[in-house]
Enzyme design. Structure first.
Site, mmCIF file in Angstrom:
data_model
loop_
_atom_site.group_PDB
_atom_site.id
_atom_site.type_symbol
_atom_site.label_atom_id
_atom_site.label_comp_id
_atom_site.label_asym_id
_atom_site.label_seq_id
_atom_site.Cartn_x
_atom_site.Cartn_y
_atom_site.Cartn_z
ATOM 1 N N SER A 1 0.770 -1.079 -0.049
ATOM 2 C CA SER A 1 -0.121 -0.218 0.063
ATOM 3 C C SER A 1 0.843 1.167 0.040
ATOM 4 O O SER A 1 2.208 1.240 0.195
ATOM 5 C CB SER A 1 -0.867 -0.161 1.281
ATOM 6 N N ASP B 1 -1.423 -1.928 -3.709
ATOM 7 C CA ASP B 1 -2.843 -2.042 -3.436
ATOM 8 C C ASP B 1 -3.362 -0.405 -3.658
ATOM 9 O O ASP B 1 -2.948 0.294 -4.138
ATOM 10 C CB ASP B 1 -2.679 -2.610 -1.869
ATOM 11 N N HIS B 2 -4.547 -0.466 -2.860
ATOM 12 C CA HIS B 2 -5.458 0.775 -3.195
ATOM 13 C C HIS B 2 -4.651 2.190 -3.310
ATOM 14 O O HIS B 2 -3.810 2.380 -2.871
ATOM 15 C CB HIS B 2 -6.270 1.176 -1.984
ATOM 16 N N ASP C 1 -7.824 2.928 -7.444
ATOM 17 C CA ASP C 1 -9.189 2.607 -6.710
ATOM 18 C C ASP C 1 -9.957 3.969 -6.807
ATOM 19 O O ASP C 1 -9.389 4.979 -6.059
ATOM 20 C CB ASP C 1 -8.909 2.361 -5.339
ATOM 21 N N GLU D 1 -10.866 -0.654 -8.986
ATOM 22 C CA GLU D 1 -12.242 -1.053 -7.958
ATOM 23 C C GLU D 1 -13.375 -0.344 -8.561
ATOM 24 O O GLU D 1 -13.496 0.693 -8.959
ATOM 25 C CB GLU D 1 -11.720 -0.464 -6.612
ATOM 26 N N GLU E 1 -8.989 0.692 6.289
ATOM 27 C CA GLU E 1 -7.790 0.084 6.155
ATOM 28 C C GLU E 1 -6.726 1.288 5.678
ATOM 29 O O GLU E 1 -7.125 1.893 4.719
ATOM 30 C CB GLU E 1 -7.801 -1.272 4.892
ATOM 31 N N HIS F 1 -13.336 -4.023 4.958
ATOM 32 C CA HIS F 1 -11.924 -4.307 5.329
ATOM 33 C C HIS F 1 -11.963 -4.261 7.019
ATOM 34 O O HIS F 1 -12.883 -3.928 7.535
ATOM 35 C CB HIS F 1 -11.149 -2.818 5.021
ATOM 36 N N GLY F 2 -10.996 -4.889 7.578
ATOM 37 C CA GLY F 2 -10.870 -5.076 8.926
ATOM 38 C C GLY F 2 -11.557 -6.341 9.384
ATOM 39 O O GLY F 2 -11.845 -7.308 8.527
ATOM 40 N N HIS G 1 -11.728 -8.002 -2.204
ATOM 41 C CA HIS G 1 -11.032 -7.345 -1.075
ATOM 42 C C HIS G 1 -11.917 -7.214 0.133
ATOM 43 O O HIS G 1 -13.216 -7.898 0.115
ATOM 44 C CB HIS G 1 -11.115 -5.801 -1.342
ATOM 45 N N GLY G 2 -11.562 -7.278 1.373
ATOM 46 C CA GLY G 2 -12.030 -7.196 2.508
ATOM 47 C C GLY G 2 -12.530 -8.617 3.181
ATOM 48 O O GLY G 2 -13.749 -8.671 3.637
ATOM 49 N N GLY G 3 -11.716 -9.548 3.055
ATOM 50 C CA GLY G 3 -12.136 -10.695 3.252
ATOM 51 C C GLY G 3 -12.377 -11.331 4.727
ATOM 52 O O GLY G 3 -12.787 -12.336 5.085
ATOM 53 N N ASN H 1 -7.507 -10.442 -1.238
ATOM 54 C CA ASN H 1 -6.683 -9.722 -0.293
ATOM 55 C C ASN H 1 -6.259 -10.226 0.963
ATOM 56 O O ASN H 1 -7.393 -10.367 1.478
ATOM 57 C CB ASN H 1 -6.723 -8.115 -0.488
ATOM 58 N N ASP I 1 -4.560 -8.838 4.845
ATOM 59 C CA ASP I 1 -3.786 -7.852 5.440
ATOM 60 C C ASP I 1 -4.062 -7.907 6.841
ATOM 61 O O ASP I 1 -3.192 -8.131 7.643
ATOM 62 C CB ASP I 1 -3.962 -6.427 5.006
#
Length: 434
Positions: free
Chosen positions: A113, A160-161, A195, A225, A233, A277-278, A319-321, A341, A343
Site C-alpha cells: 500500500s 494496493d489501493h 481505486d 475497483e 484500512e 476491510h478489517g 477485497h475485505g475478506g 487480499n 492484510d
C-alpha cells in the site's frame, strides 16, 4: 530517485534475460533469467527451473509480468482457486510470504500500500510528493525480485489501493517500471491497483483507460475497483458509507469491461459484493457472492457468441475478506474470483508471534544481564531482534497456510513437499527454538 538508479546499476542490462517466444505486441514477452542472472547470485534446484510441472510453460520462479502473469491468472480461474495477495511492510513479512508459498506449493501475490511503501522506505524520510512511498515501494520490489527466485515460486508484484489523491505515487512507480522495461524488457512491477471507487463511474473508467493504455505497452496489469469496500484500512475509512454502495451492479461491471477490453485484456475488477476491510465477529459481514455470477451472466449475454466458454469473462478480485465464511469465499471463487487480499489477519499473526515470544521468554527480556538461570547470565540471544522477528514469521506462515487452504490454492505448482532448509544459522550465541 537515487535508490532506483542504484538498483538499475546493480541489475545491469538485458543480458540476463532470454526471450523464449520473441517480443510480441503489448509486451507479451516470456522471459527467463532475472536478478540471479544479473547479479551472479546462486540459483540452483527450484530457483533454476524453467517452468513448473503443473503450470503453463510461461509461469516460472520469480516475478511474473506480461503473458506469464495472464497465464497464471487464467490458470487460477480455469482450475477454481484464488491466489492470496498479502500486504507487506518489511522484508521480514515478504520472506514469510515466500516461505508460505513454497510450503503450500503455490503462487502468491505480494503487494504494497502507499502507507506500507512509506514505512518500507523509513518513517524518517520526508514523504513530500510521495517520495518516500515511491522509494520504499521500489526498494521492496527489488527485494521481492531477488528473493522470489531463491524461494522458487511464481510471484505477482502488486500495489494496493490508490485513490485519486495518491495517483502521483503510482505515477512514480510507473515511471520506474518504464525505465526498468527499457533495460530488461519487462516492468519492475507486475500490476497496480487504481481505486477510484469514490469518484463518478465515468471518471473512474476514463482514468483507468488512460493508465491501462500505458500499462499495456510494457506488459503490466491494471486492477480497478468498482463500488466501495467498507470498513477501514491503511487510513481509508469507509465505515459509514451507504449500504447500497457496498454492492456493484452487473450493468456497471459490464460498462467497465466494455470500456477496458478494447485497450487490453490485462485487467481485473475488484467489484463490491458486501466486502468489508478489517476484522469483525462471524456473521457481521454480509457477503452476496451471487452478485458476481449475475454479472458474469449479464456480460456473457451481451457478448453473445464471443463470450468465453466458461461463462466467466471477468477476473474478479476479493477485497475485505477478513471475518468472511469460508463457504462464501469459495462460492466467490467459483464465480471468477482469482485473487483475495489479506492484510488484517497477517498483521495480527505477525504481532501475535512477537507477543507469544515475549510471554514465553519474559524473564529473559527484562535486562541485558540477569535471568532465572543466574544474576550474571547474559540475555543477548533472547533480545536479539532476529529471534522475535522469526517467531513473528513462523506464526504468519502458519496463518497463511489457512489462507492458502481456504482459497483452494494448495499443491498448485507440482513441486511437492519442500525439504527442510540446511545450514540455518542462528544468532551469534546460538539460536532459540522458535
Amino acid at each position: 530517485m537515487k535508490l532506483f538508479g542504484l538498483a538499475l546499476l546493480l541489475c545491469g542490462g538485458v543480458s540476463g534475460f532470454t526471450s523464449v517466444k520473441g517480443r510480441a505486441q503489448n509486451a507479451r514477452t516470456i522471459l527467463r533469467g532475472g536478478v540471479s542472472s544479473d547479479l551472479g547470485t546462486p540459483c540452483e534446484e527450484e530457483c533454476a527451473l524453467e517452468s513448473f510441472p503443473n503450470m503453463p510453460e510461461s509461469v516460472h520462479p520469480g516475478v511474473l509480468t506480461g503473458q506469464a502473469q495472464v497465464d497464471l491468472l487464467n490458470h487460477a480461474k480455469e482450475n477454481g482457486y484464488a491466489i492470496p495477495a498479502v500486504n507487506c511492510v518489511s522484508s521480514s513479512g515478504i520472506n514469510a510470504c515466500l516461505e508460505a508459498a513454497r510450503r503450500n506449493d503455490a503462487p502468491i501475490i505480494i503487494q504494497f500500500s502507499s502507507g506500507g511503501s512509506q514505512f518500507y522506505g523509513g518513517k524518517g524520510l520526508d514523504n513530500k510528493n510521495y517520495a518516500a512511498a515511491i522509494a520504499g515501494a521500489v526498494s521492496g520490489a527489488f527485494h521481492v525480485r531477488t528473493m522470489a527466485e531463491q524461494y522458487g515460486v511464481p510471484v505477482i508484484l502488486h500495489t494496493d489501493h490508490c485513490a485519486k489523491k495518491l495517483l502521483p505515487w503510482i505515477d512514480g512507480l510507473l515511471a520506474a517500471s518504464e525505465r526498468y522495461y527499457e533495460k530488461h524488457g519487462e516492468p519492475l512491477f507486475s500490476s497496480h491497483m487504481i481505486d477510484l471507487s469514490e469518484e463518478p463511474i465515468e471518471e473512474n473508467i476514463d482514468i483507468c483507460k488512460d493508465y491501462l493504455s500505458r500499462f499495456s505497452k510494457i506488459g503490466m496489469l491494471l486492477e480497478m475497483e468498482l463500488g466501495i469496500t467498507g470498513g477501514e484500512e491503511d487510513g481509508v475509512n469507509n465505515e459509514d458509507v451507504p449500504l447500497e454502495d457496498l454492492y456493484s451492479k452487473p450493468e456497471e461491471i459490464y460498462q467497465v469491461y466494455d470500456a477496458l477490453t478494447p485497450i487490453s485484456d490485462q485487467f481485473t475488477v475488484a467489484a463490491a459484493f458486501g466486502n468489508v476491510h478489517g476484522v469483525y465477529s462471524p456473521g457481521n459481514v454480509k457477503l452476496e457472492p451471487k452478485i458476481l455470477t449475475r454479472a458474469q451472466a449479464y456480460i456473457s449475454e451481451k457478448l453473445g457468441g464471443s463470450a468465453p466458454s466458461d461463462g466467466k469473462p471477468v477476473k474478479f478480485v476479493f477485497h475485505g475478506g477478513s471475518g468472511s465464511d469460508v463457504s462464501d469465499i469459495q462460492e466467490a471463487i467459483g464465480y471468477g474470483v482469482i485473487k483475495m487480499n489479506i492484510d488484517t489477519d497477517t498483521q495480527w499473526s505477525y504481532w501475535e508471534g512477537i507477543k507469544n515470544f515475549e510471554s514465553k521468554y519474559h524473564d529473559y527480556l527484562q535486562g541485558q544481564i540477569g535471568n532465572p538461570e543466574g544474576p550474571t547470565k547474559p540475555n543477548k540471544k533472547y533480545y536479539d531482534p532476529r529471534e522475535c522477528m522469526r517467531a513473528a514469521e513462523v506464526n504468519t506462515v502458519t496463518r497463511l497456510d489457512q489462507c492458502f487452504a481456504d482459497l483452494k490454492c494448495v499443491n498448485i505448482l507440482g513441486l511437492g513437499e519442500k525439504a527442510d532448509a540446511e545450514n540455518v544459522l542462528g544468532p551469534r550465541r546460538g539460536g532459540l527454538p522458535v
